[in-house]
Design an enzyme around this catalytic site. Structure first.
Site, short mmCIF file in Angstrom:
data_model
loop_
_atom_site.label_atom_id
_atom_site.label_comp_id
_atom_site.label_asym_id
_atom_site.label_seq_id
_atom_site.Cartn_x
_atom_site.Cartn_y
_atom_site.Cartn_z
N ARG A 241 0.84 -1.20 0.00
CA ARG A 241 0.00 0.00 0.00
C ARG A 241 0.87 1.24 0.00
O ARG A 241 1.91 1.28 0.67
CB ARG A 241 -0.87 0.05 1.27
N GLU A 270 -2.36 8.28 -5.60
CA GLU A 270 -2.55 7.56 -6.87
C GLU A 270 -3.71 8.22 -7.60
O GLU A 270 -4.73 8.52 -6.97
CB GLU A 270 -2.83 6.09 -6.61
N HIS A 288 0.19 0.42 -9.78
CA HIS A 288 -0.71 -0.38 -8.94
C HIS A 288 -1.35 -1.53 -9.75
O HIS A 288 -2.58 -1.64 -9.83
CB HIS A 288 -1.79 0.52 -8.32
C1 MLT Z 1 -5.75 -5.09 -3.65
O1 MLT Z 1 -5.82 -4.58 -2.53
O2 MLT Z 1 -6.45 -6.07 -3.96
C2 MLT Z 1 -4.82 -4.57 -4.67
O3 MLT Z 1 -4.11 -3.47 -4.24
C3 MLT Z 1 -5.42 -4.39 -6.02
C4 MLT Z 1 -6.37 -3.26 -6.22
O4 MLT Z 1 -6.47 -2.32 -5.47
O5 MLT Z 1 -7.11 -3.33 -7.16
#
Ligand code: MLT
Length: 326
Positions: A241, A270, A288
């Protein structure tokens, strides 16, 4: 018939499962302002990824006495963009798909580890620019080095297995684990982890405790010389994160040579926009995408569609983060 909003995309297969079951599906991204003005009030359920934030105000604006969402689906793992307490107070179930993307995130983490130690992206750019800079791109092996993992959940365990197969020694710091995994060095404090490892990968959640956890003070403890005696420099990877690595500190560490590479898939803000990191050779970035594989998104979508069907059929999903786990 249920009304479902999908605000950050979901696999076609999942959408077709929901449509076949007779539900209406609206695939549309709503801005924060639109949500605050009640854009979700006419839905029974919303499915988000990381782009949509459902904090206190947004949830309050999406739920009133006889209207609004009763289900928030996080098509993925991280729920730091959802205020679960407020959702619970409004009787809204919060569900995620915690295992569906594990393998994809493991693979991108390992990909970044190798790409940064072997300068793959810079060498590719140089080659495409017509150059043949063999000497410039001499790298180091990850085998024979110590890999430190912050957090030791499913993804970190997957990374550990692959890293061990590559000949790395795996060290971990995780105050919440109950087992002592065989063949892995467990540290009682994070300072010891950093001073033992030339390679660090982050696998914890973003929380008040982990915000800006990876600071210049910690990075400065890294040894720069591998367990095998090779001057490989220090390398940090995060597909966890944004906000756990203090980006300004990491930039300073790159500029001063304390860090040889920093590979990030996740950022404090982001989309990333115009960050000074982008001009640094030792920085490797991806937008990401750790869970963005066909396989992971298909699993995420199918699991989420099944949770939605359970909720829309019976008023309760089979498993949720704030209700009964069945
Ligand atoms: C998640 O927490 O599953 C990943 O960071 C992927 C996303 O955010 O889509």
């Amino acid at each position: 018939m249920g009304r479902i909003a999908i605000t950050d995309g979901m696999s076609e297969k999942a959408v077709s499962i929901l449509l076949k079951a007779g539900h209406s599906v609206q695939q549309e991204h709503y801005s924060e302002d639109q949500i605050l003005q009640g854009a979700l009030l006419d839905y029974d359920a919303v499915v988000i990824r990381s782009a949509t934030k459902l904090f206190k105000k947004e949830i309050e604006a999406s739920s009133s006495i006889n209207r609004g969402i009763g289900f928030i689906g996080r098509a993925g793992v991280g729920v730091d963009n959802i205020d679960i307490e407020t959702a619970t107070n409004h009787g809204i179930y919060v569900c995620n798909t915690p295992t569906a993307s594990t393998r994809s995130v493991v693979e991108l983490t390992i990909g970044h580890l190798i790409a940064s130690s072997r300068h793959i992206t810079s060498a590719d750019k140089s080659l495409k620019g017509g150059l043949w800079e063999k000497k410039k791109f001499r790298g180091t092996e990850i085998g024979g080095k110590n890999l430190g993992l912050i957090g030791f959940g499913r993804i970190a365990r997957g990374v550990a297995n692959v890293a061990i197969a590559f000949g790395m020694e795996v060290h971990i710091f995780d105050p919440f684990i109950s087992d002592t995994p065989e063949g892995i060095v467990v540290h009682e404090n994070i300072e010891d982890l950093f001073s033992s490892c030339t390679h660090i990968s982050i696998h914890c959640n973003l929380s008040e405790e982990t915000k800006n956890l990876v600071s210049l003070n910690l990075i400065s403890l890294m040894p720069g010389i591998g367990a095998d005696g090779v001057e490989c420099g220090n390398h940090i990877v995060s597909c966890a994160r944004g906000g756990i690595v203090e980006e300004n500190d990491a930039l300073e560490a790159l500029d001063s040579g304390i860090l040889a590479s920093l590979a990030l898939d996740v950022f404090e803000n982001e989309p990333l926009g115009d960050s000074p990191l982008l001009s640094r050779i030792g920085f490797h970035g991806t937008p990401h995408i750790a869970a963005s594989t066909m396989e992971a998104q298909s699993r995420v979508g199918t699991e989420m569609a099944n949770l939605l069907l359970e909720f829309l059929d019976s008023g309760k999903p089979g498993a949720s983060l704030n209700g009964m786990q069945i």
